[in-house]
Design a protein around this motif. Structure first.
Motif, short mmCIF file in Angstrom:
data_model
loop_
_atom_site.label_atom_id
_atom_site.label_comp_id
_atom_site.label_asym_id
_atom_site.label_seq_id
_atom_site.Cartn_x
_atom_site.Cartn_y
_atom_site.Cartn_z
N GLU A 249 0.84 -1.20 0.00
CA GLU A 249 0.00 0.00 0.00
C GLU A 249 0.87 1.25 0.00
O GLU A 249 0.62 2.21 -0.74
N LYS A 250 1.93 1.22 0.82
CA LYS A 250 2.83 2.38 0.90
C LYS A 250 3.56 2.62 -0.41
O LYS A 250 3.77 3.76 -0.82
N ALA A 251 3.97 1.52 -1.06
CA ALA A 251 4.70 1.65 -2.33
C ALA A 251 3.80 2.28 -3.39
O ALA A 251 4.23 3.18 -4.13
N GLU B 194 7.70 1.59 -10.42
CA GLU B 194 8.51 2.81 -10.46
C GLU B 194 9.24 2.99 -9.13
O GLU B 194 10.39 3.42 -9.10
N VAL B 195 8.58 2.64 -8.05
CA VAL B 195 9.23 2.71 -6.73
C VAL B 195 10.35 1.68 -6.66
O VAL B 195 11.46 1.96 -6.19
N ASN B 196 10.08 0.48 -7.18
CA ASN B 196 11.10 -0.58 -7.19
C ASN B 196 12.33 -0.13 -7.98
O ASN B 196 13.46 -0.31 -7.54
N ALA B 197 12.09 0.47 -9.16
CA ALA B 197 13.21 0.91 -10.01
C ALA B 197 14.03 1.99 -9.32
O ALA B 197 15.24 2.11 -9.55
N ALA B 198 13.38 2.77 -8.46
CA ALA B 198 14.08 3.83 -7.73
C ALA B 198 14.73 3.30 -6.45
O ALA B 198 15.09 4.07 -5.56
N GLY C 81 13.33 1.77 -4.07
CA GLY C 81 12.45 1.96 -2.92
C GLY C 81 12.08 0.63 -2.31
O GLY C 81 12.49 -0.43 -2.80
N THR C 82 11.29 0.67 -1.23
CA THR C 82 10.90 -0.55 -0.53
C THR C 82 9.62 -1.12 -1.15
O THR C 82 8.62 -0.42 -1.26
N ALA D 233 6.69 -7.04 -9.20
CA ALA D 233 6.00 -6.74 -7.93
C ALA D 233 4.76 -5.87 -8.09
O ALA D 233 4.01 -5.69 -7.13
N GLY D 234 4.52 -5.32 -9.28
CA GLY D 234 3.40 -4.39 -9.43
C GLY D 234 2.05 -5.05 -9.67
O GLY D 234 1.02 -4.50 -9.29
N VAL D 235 2.06 -6.21 -10.32
CA VAL D 235 0.82 -6.78 -10.83
C VAL D 235 -0.18 -7.14 -9.72
O VAL D 235 -1.34 -6.73 -9.75
#
Lengths: 220, 296
Positions: free
Chosen positions: B50-52, B101-105, B107-108, B118-120
């Motif tokens: 949820e946070k991501a 996009e968070v993963n690529a940056a 992020g957690t 992880a997005g799907v």
């Protein structure tokens, strides 16, 4: 079955961008540090296959060093691991290997300090799950299907029986066991696959035995 | 312990239970944890997801500059109301993109089943949420259903792009999500299996060809399409459409396709989109390598 828990699939919580190349790499580094029992002064890390081709893009280098610094997959300090290692004057060398390995995501980690060295080969099999396939030149014959522990010990009579006795006392059944040594009377290694999950208290009890150097749970 | 989808569906239907319940019970049995502990752990994963999404929808950019900001663009477009496909599908797509996009940056995120895919699962979950208004418990169950199907794929095929290509990552994730959407929408266990089969059939053969070896291009947009694929396959299964090829055979086909995939198309940044002129140019720019040297 190599994946036993739903949290192997939904999880781990981790810093991006890749579960195999970042989280898996961090876990290989952390396993090396854990087996070494202390922070190394230097590390020589060889990448094979997909690791060798894409480690910069995936932050595999940063993550594996993060693991050597004892960071978990979700520890945000992983991002700055190379700088942090530098501050601690940990000397890091990366080697891109051309050799073909059985698994595309393979890393060989050599670490050490003034008091000793350790070398292991880890593979990252997907979703952040890893397997250690070699330790200090000993090939680890782990199926990955059952919980397993590694016992580094002095090659003395009774060492193996003592470990087996403790497992028996806690009603833990040994499914497969492998004992190897380089030289008579020197460092030796027990690889034990069991049918039940082993609690930390049992590991502590084994560690306290004579001639036992280090006990680590290598497969959950 | 269930070893394949057929056994999973049989276990659920013979006991009149949901797939999520079967997965929770197996987890308790394998790990010796209580129901509360297992559910609590999954709740934590849900929180991270949820946070991501929240962070991605506020706009985030990767260090390379290759990805970022698309989740925001899509949300603004949805708000204008002139979209052609459907609001829930586009919402799922934007939330899948937000996560990656968070993963690529760096992020957690929570890997589901991998970081690159992880997005799907969370993307579809948080889009469907607006239509179905599930309880927190139902949302947690969604993750257990996804986990149950992912568990079968991981043990019978692969969830690693380096081993099986993108079909093993985004393909698996989309199949897992489709199965979970079916359960949260009130479908049967066998409909979940049909949705997984329909999704995965349309992901077969997808290669892993990340530009510069970064989990950005085309990974972020593949998560977008994985989410859309999952939504549509779930609707098809709920409509009563079945797959002529059973789910387990589709998973096996995926495994065999992965084995015959050339190494250059399995996460080595040597083939596919990574090897296009633009892909190579971006790689050179990001890593500061002169193109002449690279060509030797």
């Amino acid at each position: 079955m190599k994946y036993k828990s739903v949290f192997d699939i939904i999880g781990p919580i981790m810093i991006g961008p890749s579960s195999s190349h970042t989280a898996g790499a961090a876990r290989i580094g952390r396993m090396a540090r854990n087996l070494f029992n202390r922070e190394p002064k230097w590390a020589e890390i060889s990448f094979y296959g997909s690791f060798a081709k894409t480690y910069k893009g995936h932050g595999t280098d940063v993550a594996i060093v993060g693991g050597l610094l004892d960071f978990d997959t979700f520890d945000e300090r992983i991002i700055h691991a190379l700088d942090l290692a530098n501050e601690k004057e940990m000397k890091i060398t990366f080697i891109e290997e051309d050799a073909l390995t059985d698994h595309p995501n393979t890393a060989r980690v050599r670490i050490g300090d003034d008091n000793g060295e350790l070398e292991l080969v880890g593979i990252s099999i997907g979703g952040g799950k890893i397997e250690i396939i070699e330790l200090n030149g000993f090939e680890l014959k782990l199926s990955g299907h059952h919980p397993a522990i590694l016992v580094v010990h002095e090659d003395r009579f009774g060492a193996i029986a003592n470990v087996a006795n403790i497992l028996a006392k806690h009603q833990i059944n040994i499914g497969h066991m492998d004992v190897s040594r380089k030289e008579k009377g020197k460092m030796a290694l027990m690889t034990i696959e069991v049918d039940q999950n082993i609690e930390q208290a049992v590991l502590d009890e084994i560690t306290a035995l004579p001639n036992i150097t280090k006990v680590t749970k290598i497969v959950d | 312990m269930f070893r394949n989808v057929a056994e999973l569906v049989e276990l659920a239907e013979s006991q009149g239970k949901k797939i999520s319940q079967i997965m929770i019970e197996q987890e308790m049995q394998v790990t010796g944890r209580t129901r509360e502990q297992v559910i609590g752990m999954m709740d934590k994963n849900l929180e991270v997801m949820e946070k991501a999404i929240e962070r991605g929808l506020n706009g985030v950019h990767s260090h390379s500059g290759l990805t970022g900001g698309d989740a925001v663009l899509l949300q603004e477009y949805i708000k204008k109301g002139n979209f052609l496909s459907g609001e829930i599908i586009l919402d799922a797509v934007s939330k899948a993109v937000a996560t990656n996009e968070v993963n690529a940056a760096m992020g957690t995120i929570c890997a589901t089943p991998t970081a690159g895919s992880a997005g799907v699962v969370p993307g579809t979950l948080f889009a469907v949420k607006n239509k179905i208004n599930p309880t927190r418990e139902q949302m947690i169950d969604f993750l257990f259903v996804s986990g149950a199907f992912g568990f079968v794929v991981a043990n019978n095929a692969s969830i690693s792009g380096a081993a099986g290509g993108c079909q093993a990552e985004v393909g698996s994730a989309a199949g897992m999500a489709a199965a979970a959407i079916v359960e949260i929408a009130g479908g049967t266990p066998s409909q979940s299996a049909e949705a997984m089969a329909i999704t995965l059939k349309n992901m077969l053969g997808l290669v892993c060809d990340p530009v510069a070896g970064l989990v950005e291009v085309p990974c972020v947009k593949r998560n977008a399409m994985g989410a859309a694929n999952a939504m549509i396959a779930a609707d098809m299964a709920l409509a009563g459409i079945t797959s002529r090829i059973p789910c387990d055979e589709v998973i096996d086909a995926m495994y065999k396709i992965g084995l015959s995939m050339p190494v250059g198309l399995r996460e080595t940044a040597q083939g596919g989109l990574a090897a296009t002129p633009t892909g190579r140019e971006l790689e050179a720019k990001i890593f500061g390598i002169s193109l002449d040297v690279k060509k030797k």
